[in-house]
Design a protein around this motif. Structure first.
Motif, short mmCIF file in Angstrom:
data_model
loop_
_atom_site.label_atom_id
_atom_site.label_comp_id
_atom_site.label_asym_id
_atom_site.label_seq_id
_atom_site.Cartn_x
_atom_site.Cartn_y
_atom_site.Cartn_z
N SER A 154 0.84 -1.21 0.00
CA SER A 154 0.00 0.00 0.00
C SER A 154 0.87 1.25 0.00
N LYS A 155 1.92 1.22 0.79
CA LYS A 155 2.82 2.37 0.83
C LYS A 155 3.46 2.59 -0.53
N CYS A 156 3.88 1.50 -1.18
CA CYS A 156 4.49 1.62 -2.51
C CYS A 156 3.49 2.22 -3.51
N ASP A 157 2.24 1.77 -3.44
CA ASP A 157 1.21 2.33 -4.32
C ASP A 157 1.04 3.83 -4.10
N LEU A 158 1.08 4.24 -2.83
CA LEU A 158 0.97 5.67 -2.53
C LEU A 158 2.17 6.45 -3.06
N GLU A 216 -0.32 9.81 6.87
CA GLU A 216 -1.14 9.03 7.78
C GLU A 216 -0.88 7.54 7.62
N ILE A 217 -0.79 7.09 6.38
CA ILE A 217 -0.54 5.66 6.12
C ILE A 217 0.85 5.27 6.60
N GLU A 218 1.83 6.13 6.37
CA GLU A 218 3.18 5.83 6.84
C GLU A 218 3.23 5.77 8.36
N ALA A 219 2.53 6.69 9.02
CA ALA A 219 2.48 6.67 10.48
C ALA A 219 1.82 5.39 10.96
N SER A 220 0.71 5.02 10.32
CA SER A 220 0.02 3.78 10.67
C SER A 220 0.92 2.58 10.41
N PHE A 221 1.60 2.60 9.29
CA PHE A 221 2.52 1.52 8.92
C PHE A 221 3.63 1.39 9.97
N MET A 222 4.21 2.50 10.37
CA MET A 222 5.28 2.46 11.37
C MET A 222 4.75 1.98 12.71
#
Length: 162
Positions: free
Chosen positions: A70-74, A112-118
């Motif tokens: 998902s991060k890569c897609d973003l 937000e996604i990166e924070a969630s991912f971390m």
């Protein structure tokens, strides 16, 4: 006659003492065997538990892989928006303002996604470390008990042989 009676009594005492020692040794051996069997069952349970934890780890690794995808897609989407923004600014497009707002929105979502991912990564790592630590502690405790029982069994066997 008195000397013969005294000798018989001493022989009976020796046989009785030997029998008591043998019974005590057998009882201790049986106790150790039961403890050993119990520990083996616990070890089997822990191994089964580990297999379950391995499944959980695989599941968590799958979640981590999906989050990474998902991060890569973003990142790809942000790159495309940056390209479009540069083109819009370069050619003075009317859509430049809309592109900029869309770009900022994507950047916020990305953050937000990166924070969630971390956070997920941190939680998964903490859980894995905790599970590993607990398992190692349990195995060390069981190994220590087994070593003690083996030592006690060796002592009893050597006492029985003597």
């Amino acid at each position: 006659d008195e000397e013969e009676i005294t000798e018989v009594d001493e022989d009976e005492l020796t046989d009785s003492d030997d029998s008591d020692l043998e019974n005590d040794a057998l009882l201790a051996y049986a106790t150790i065997k039961l403890q050993s069997d119990h520990l083996k069952e616990e070890i089997k349970y822990l191994k089964d538990s580990l297999r379950g934890k391995d499944g959980q780890i695989k599941q968590l690794a799958g979640q981590l892989q999906r989050a990474t995808a998902s991060k890569c897609d973003l990142v790809v989407a942000v790159t495309e928006l940056e390209r479009q923004k540069d083109m819009a600014l370069r050619y003075g497009s009317k859509d430049a303002q809309g592109q900029r707002q869309q770009y900022l929105k994507v950047l916020e979502e990305r953050a937000e996604i990166e924070a969630s991912f971390m956070n997920e990564l941190n939680e998964l790592t903490s859980r894995m470390i905790d599970m590993d630590r607990r398992h190692k502690n349990q195995m060390l405790e069981k190994d220590f008990i087994i070593a003690q029982l083996n030592e006690e069994l060796r002592r009893m066997i050597s006492v029985k042989r003597q």
